[in-house]
Scaffold this motif. Structure first.
Motif, PDB file in Angstrom:
ATOM      1  N   THR A  82      40.720  24.489  30.533  1.00  0.00           N
ATOM      2  CA  THR A  82      41.462  25.721  30.298  1.00  0.00           C
ATOM      3  C   THR A  82      42.506  25.954  31.391  1.00  0.00           C
ATOM      4  O   THR A  82      42.248  25.682  32.568  1.00  0.00           O
ATOM      5  N   ALA A  84      43.378  28.780  32.313  1.00  0.00           N
ATOM      6  CA  ALA A  84      42.962  30.020  32.955  1.00  0.00           C
ATOM      7  C   ALA A  84      41.803  29.727  33.905  1.00  0.00           C
ATOM      8  O   ALA A  84      41.545  28.593  34.286  1.00  0.00           O
ATOM      9  N   SER A  85      41.086  30.740  34.273  1.00  0.00           N
ATOM     10  CA  SER A  85      39.994  30.598  35.220  1.00  0.00           C
ATOM     11  C   SER A  85      38.793  29.905  34.589  1.00  0.00           C
ATOM     12  O   SER A  85      38.272  30.359  33.566  1.00  0.00           O
ATOM     13  N   PHE A  88      35.618  32.340  34.359  1.00  0.00           N
ATOM     14  CA  PHE A  88      35.424  33.202  33.191  1.00  0.00           C
ATOM     15  C   PHE A  88      35.247  32.384  31.916  1.00  0.00           C
ATOM     16  O   PHE A  88      34.541  32.805  31.000  1.00  0.00           O
ATOM     17  N   ALA A  89      35.868  31.222  31.856  1.00  0.00           N
ATOM     18  CA  ALA A  89      35.693  30.359  30.687  1.00  0.00           C
ATOM     19  C   ALA A  89      34.230  29.938  30.548  1.00  0.00           C
ATOM     20  O   ALA A  89      33.688  29.882  29.439  1.00  0.00           O
ATOM     21  N   ASN A  92      32.208  32.894  29.183  1.00  0.00           N
ATOM     22  CA  ASN A  92      32.408  33.045  27.739  1.00  0.00           C
ATOM     23  C   ASN A  92      31.707  31.935  26.962  1.00  0.00           C
ATOM     24  O   ASN A  92      31.124  32.174  25.901  1.00  0.00           O
ATOM     25  N   THR A 188      41.331  35.721  28.994  1.00  0.00           N
ATOM     26  CA  THR A 188      41.810  34.502  29.640  1.00  0.00           C
ATOM     27  C   THR A 188      43.221  34.747  30.154  1.00  0.00           C
ATOM     28  O   THR A 188      44.105  35.136  29.394  1.00  0.00           O
ATOM     29  N   ALA A 190      46.222  32.878  32.096  1.00  0.00           N
ATOM     30  CA  ALA A 190      46.704  31.555  32.500  1.00  0.00           C
ATOM     31  C   ALA A 190      47.101  31.543  33.972  1.00  0.00           C
ATOM     32  O   ALA A 190      47.850  32.406  34.440  1.00  0.00           O
ATOM     33  N   ASN A 193      42.627  33.195  38.588  1.00  0.00           N
ATOM     34  CA  ASN A 193      41.175  33.174  38.694  1.00  0.00           C
ATOM     35  C   ASN A 193      40.569  34.570  38.713  1.00  0.00           C
ATOM     36  O   ASN A 193      39.356  34.725  38.707  1.00  0.00           O
ATOM     37  N   ALA A 196      40.537  39.339  35.205  1.00  0.00           N
ATOM     38  CA  ALA A 196      39.909  39.499  33.892  1.00  0.00           C
ATOM     39  C   ALA A 196      39.048  40.746  33.829  1.00  0.00           C
ATOM     40  O   ALA A 196      39.023  41.441  32.809  1.00  0.00           O
TER      41      ALA A 196
END
Length: 313
Positions: A82, A84-85, A88-89, A92, A188, A190, A193, A196
């Motif tokens: 990802t 993004a971070s 958090f991914a 999820n 998310t 981009a 980190n 969110a």
């Protein structure tokens, strides 16, 4: 109540891995003391959850039984790649495979006090509560940890034990009723980190969902690793604030942070049990952190692509 605990695992080894295994042991013990079926989902990237570490996690948790199940998941490539971070991914992703009606999120670097999970679950005995956080406080112990604790985001440990409304939460100690999290997963962002949680709070507020905190669900959070850990945490905070909020709000946050670097050590040292002569170290550490924050902001403004690739924390 049936529930799932999602533990994001990002510890590479050494002291950090030891803390993670202690957290697994604590969560498994708490989960077995609860009524209903509970599962502990430990998820991470393949490079941090190999066969050896997975075996250590399973040994810390103990075997599955009638009321408890352990799931160790190496996140697939679409999750780990990802933009993004990953933090958090992974949360999820763990929630996407969870079976419980209550989703509890924790971090592997926390040190939960006894019955932390029980206290989190007890919060939801009130059917009106849909999102609740635990009380995370900074861990002291040496001059460096003491200095960080004096200016850090987490408030000192409190003797309070009730449930109250709160305007924010930290993703390392929070729980959602399943139907709420399915509508409001961690956003998310981009190249960022952080941020969110703040965006999720705004979503929940727009949906009329209040956030609560149970002060009896206590857990200690360590300071960033000295040296490169502290450096990258400050730089990434400035970068992430810039990417999430833009220059004006980030500069305002920087100004507030500098002021807090002077004020918080004076207000907190006694509550933290820190000697008065360590106050200057807290002020210096706070000013150093917010200087790094400013550098991270400038890096994101001037070379955003490089800031996304090279600043990692």
């Amino acid at each position: 109540m049936e529930g799932s605990v999602v533990l994001e695992w990002s510890q590479a080894g050494g002291e950090e891995q030891r803390r993670g295994l202690q957290m697994v042991e604590s969560l498994a013990r708490d989960a077995r003391s609860l009524n209903g079926k509970w599962e502990l989902i430990v998820c991470g990237a393949p490079e941090t959850l190999g066969a050896r570490r997975s075996a250590a996690v399973r040994a810390a948790a103990g075997g599955d039984d009638e009321g408890f199940a352990l799931k160790i998941l190496e996140a697939p490539e679409p999750v780990t790649s990802t933009p993004a971070s990953l933090y958090f991914a992974l949360k999820n992703y763990g929630a996407s495979v969870a079976q419980g009606k209550l989703l509890v999120f924790a971090d592997s670097d926390l040190r939960a006090e006894p019955d932390w999970l029980s206290a989190m679950v007890d919060t939801f005995a009130n059917p009106e509560i849909q999102v609740a956080a635990g009380a995370v406080y900074p861990q002291c112990g040496n001059w460096y940890a003491d200095a960080v604790a004096m200016f850090w985001f987490f408030e000192p440990r409190s003797g309070r034990s009730g449930v109250r409304r709160t305007p924010h939460f930290f993703a390392n100690s929070v729980a959602f009723r399943r139907e709420i999290f399915e509508r409001h997963p961690f956003p998310t962002l981009a190249g960022s980190n952080r941020g969110a949680c703040a965006f999720l709070v705004e979503e929940l507020q727009r949906d009329g969902i209040p956030i609560w905190v149970n002060d009896a669900a206590r857990a200690a959070h360590p300071a960033p690793a000295p040296g490169s850990g502290f450096l990258m945490r400050g730089l990434s905070h400035g970068r992430d604030n810039y990417l999430a909020y833009g220059p004006a709000r980030t500069l305002a946050r920087f100004a507030v942070g500098v002021g807090q670097a002077f004020v918080r050590p004076l207000r907190r040292y006694a509550k933290l049990g820190i000697p008065v002569y360590e106050i200057p170290a807290g002020i210096v550490a706070g000013l150093a952190y917010w200087s790094l924050h400013l550098l991270g902001l400038c890096a994101a403004a001037l070379t955003p692509g490089l800031a996304r690739r090279r600043i990692a924390a």
